[in-house]
Design an enzyme around this catalytic site. Structure first.
Site, PDB file in Angstrom:
ATOM      1  N   ARG A 171      71.431 -45.459  20.641  1.00 56.23           N
ATOM      2  CA  ARG A 171      70.534 -44.750  19.709  1.00 56.23           C
ATOM      3  C   ARG A 171      71.057 -44.890  18.272  1.00 56.23           C
ATOM      4  NH1 ARG A 171      65.538 -42.354  21.105  1.00 56.23           N
ATOM      5  NH2 ARG A 171      65.928 -40.937  19.374  1.00 56.23           N
TER       6      ARG A 171
ATOM      7  N   GLU B 253      64.179 -43.501  33.093  1.00 55.38           N
ATOM      8  CA  GLU B 253      63.602 -44.724  32.529  1.00 55.38           C
ATOM      9  C   GLU B 253      64.148 -45.965  33.230  1.00 55.38           C
ATOM     10  OE1 GLU B 253      64.332 -44.238  28.325  1.00 55.38           O
ATOM     11  OE2 GLU B 253      62.933 -42.549  28.206  1.00 55.38           O
TER      12      GLU B 253
ATOM     13  N   HIS C 235      63.558 -49.446  21.691  1.00 60.36           N
ATOM     14  CA  HIS C 235      63.575 -48.137  22.347  1.00 60.36           C
ATOM     15  C   HIS C 235      64.966 -47.886  22.911  1.00 60.36           C
ATOM     16  CE1 HIS C 235      62.586 -44.782  25.002  1.00 60.36           C
ATOM     17  NE2 HIS C 235      63.325 -45.397  25.903  1.00 60.36           N
TER      18      HIS C 235
ATOM     19  N   ASN D 149      58.568 -49.946  15.655  1.00 62.81           N
ATOM     20  CA  ASN D 149      59.964 -49.801  15.229  1.00 62.81           C
ATOM     21  C   ASN D 149      60.956 -50.568  16.106  1.00 62.81           C
ATOM     22  OD1 ASN D 149      59.926 -48.140  17.439  1.00 62.81           O
ATOM     23  ND2 ASN D 149      60.244 -46.233  16.300  1.00 62.81           N
TER      24      ASN D 149
ATOM     25  N   TYR E 110      56.302 -42.684  28.492  1.00 64.58           N
ATOM     26  CA  TYR E 110      56.095 -41.847  27.307  1.00 64.58           C
ATOM     27  C   TYR E 110      55.396 -40.526  27.635  1.00 64.58           C
ATOM     28  CZ  TYR E 110      57.670 -45.421  23.953  1.00 64.58           C
ATOM     29  OH  TYR E 110      58.425 -46.306  23.212  1.00 64.58           O
TER      30      TYR E 110
ATOM     31  N   LYS F 193      60.671 -53.906  21.834  1.00 62.99           N
ATOM     32  CA  LYS F 193      59.235 -53.637  21.909  1.00 62.99           C
ATOM     33  C   LYS F 193      58.434 -54.892  21.548  1.00 62.99           C
ATOM     34  CE  LYS F 193      59.781 -48.690  20.854  1.00 62.99           C
ATOM     35  NZ  LYS F 193      59.311 -47.569  19.984  1.00 62.99           N
TER      36      LYS F 193
ATOM     37  N   ARG G  52      66.464 -50.487  13.149  1.00 60.49           N
ATOM     38  CA  ARG G  52      65.181 -50.077  12.568  1.00 60.49           C
ATOM     39  C   ARG G  52      65.190 -50.200  11.048  1.00 60.49           C
ATOM     40  NH1 ARG G  52      64.262 -45.102  16.846  1.00 60.49           N
ATOM     41  NH2 ARG G  52      62.913 -46.218  18.308  1.00 60.49           N
TER      42      ARG G  52
HETATM   43  P1  DAT Z   1      62.220 -42.616  19.636  1.00 64.03           P
HETATM   44  O1  DAT Z   1      61.543 -43.942  19.921  1.00 64.03           O
HETATM   45  O2  DAT Z   1      63.147 -42.700  18.458  1.00 64.03           O
HETATM   46  O3  DAT Z   1      62.864 -42.005  20.845  1.00 64.03           O
HETATM   47  P2  DAT Z   1      60.109 -40.625  19.946  1.00 64.03           P
HETATM   48  O4  DAT Z   1      60.541 -40.478  21.370  1.00 64.03           O
HETATM   49  O5  DAT Z   1      59.953 -39.388  19.146  1.00 64.03           O
HETATM   50  O6  DAT Z   1      61.066 -41.605  19.130  1.00 64.03           O
HETATM   51  O7  DAT Z   1      58.702 -41.374  19.906  1.00 64.03           O
HETATM   52  C1  DAT Z   1      58.476 -42.477  20.750  1.00 64.03           C
HETATM   53  C2  DAT Z   1      57.735 -43.522  19.968  1.00 64.03           C
HETATM   54  O8  DAT Z   1      56.444 -43.030  19.608  1.00 64.03           O
HETATM   55  C3  DAT Z   1      58.386 -43.909  18.640  1.00 64.03           C
HETATM   56  O9  DAT Z   1      59.396 -44.886  18.797  1.00 64.03           O
HETATM   57  C4  DAT Z   1      57.219 -44.427  17.875  1.00 64.03           C
HETATM   58  C5  DAT Z   1      56.078 -43.530  18.330  1.00 64.03           C
HETATM   59  N1  DAT Z   1      55.911 -42.399  17.420  1.00 64.03           N
HETATM   60  C6  DAT Z   1      56.682 -41.299  17.336  1.00 64.03           C
HETATM   61  N2  DAT Z   1      56.255 -40.462  16.392  1.00 64.03           N
HETATM   62  C7  DAT Z   1      55.164 -41.055  15.836  1.00 64.03           C
HETATM   63  C8  DAT Z   1      54.270 -40.715  14.804  1.00 64.03           C
HETATM   64  N3  DAT Z   1      54.386 -39.562  14.119  1.00 64.03           N
HETATM   65  N4  DAT Z   1      53.274 -41.588  14.505  1.00 64.03           N
HETATM   66  C9  DAT Z   1      53.132 -42.739  15.201  1.00 64.03           C
HETATM   67  N5  DAT Z   1      53.936 -43.127  16.188  1.00 64.03           N
HETATM   68  C10 DAT Z   1      54.945 -42.302  16.509  1.00 64.03           C
HETATM   69 MG    MG Z   2      62.111 -41.088  22.510  1.00 60.80          MG
END
Ligand code: DAT
Ligand code: MG
Length: 139
Positions: A87, A128, A117, A114, A51, A11, A104
């Site tokens: 992951r 994706e 991805h 973080n 997303y 990222k 992370r």
């Molecule tokens: P991941 O990236 O582990 O697949 P995710 O799909 O739940 O996690 O969310 C995508 C991204 O969105 C994540 O890397 C960071 C952001 N994100 C997720 N939950 C969040 C939150 N509660 N506050 C802020 N950003 C968030």
């Molecule tokens: Mg995700």
């Protein structure tokens, strides 16, 4: 399970902080094959599609701004169980919950930034990879 392809990304925070070589080294040490790689700025429409599952979440706007706010490194990985394996190497979404030794845990402090991805399922991986790579860009 079996031989899989997944979509990985460094990222904008990771690229900005110069973590690209460190993260690629971890991928190569693990034994995954890099079958596609490019540095790019993600177009807004691609970010929103990537997303889409989060579009009703309160953080969606910030997430799209962040992910389009600087260059990323888009990576297609191939390997045995690469989807769950990558992951696992990344660790939990919230770095505070990420296991020691994961990317992370080692390199991030906030959920919003973080560093990496990874696709979360075979269906996500296919979707994706298709968003970020043309078929002829994958070796
Ligand atoms: P991941 O990236 O582990 O697949 P995710 O799909 O739940 O996690 O969310 C995508 C991204 O969105 C994540 O890397 C960071 C952001 N994100 C997720 N939950 C969040 C939150 N509660 N506050 C802020 N950003 C968030
Ligand atoms: Mg995700």
């Amino acid at each position: 399970g079996g031989m899989e392809r997944t979509f990985a990304m460094i990222k904008p925070d990771g690229v900005r902080r110069g973590l690209t070589p460190e993260i690629l080294a971890r991928i190569q040490r693990k034994g995954y094959r890099v079958v596609g790689l490019k540095q790019m700025v993600i177009p807004r429409e691609t970010a929103e599609a990537h997303y889409a599952e989060h579009k009703e979440r309160p953080f969606f706007g910030e997430l799209v701004s962040f992910i389009t706010g600087g260059p990323v490194v888009a990576i297609a990985l191939e390997g045995e169980n690469a989807i769950t394996g990558w992951r696992a190497m990344m660790g939990a979404t919230n770095p505070a919950n990420a296991a020691p030794g994961t990317i992370r845990a080692d390199f991030a402090t906030t959920t919003g930034e973080n560093v990496t991805h990874g696709s979360d399922s075979p269906e996500s991986a296919e979707r994706e990879l298709g968003l970020f790579f043309k078929p002829e860009e994958l070796l």
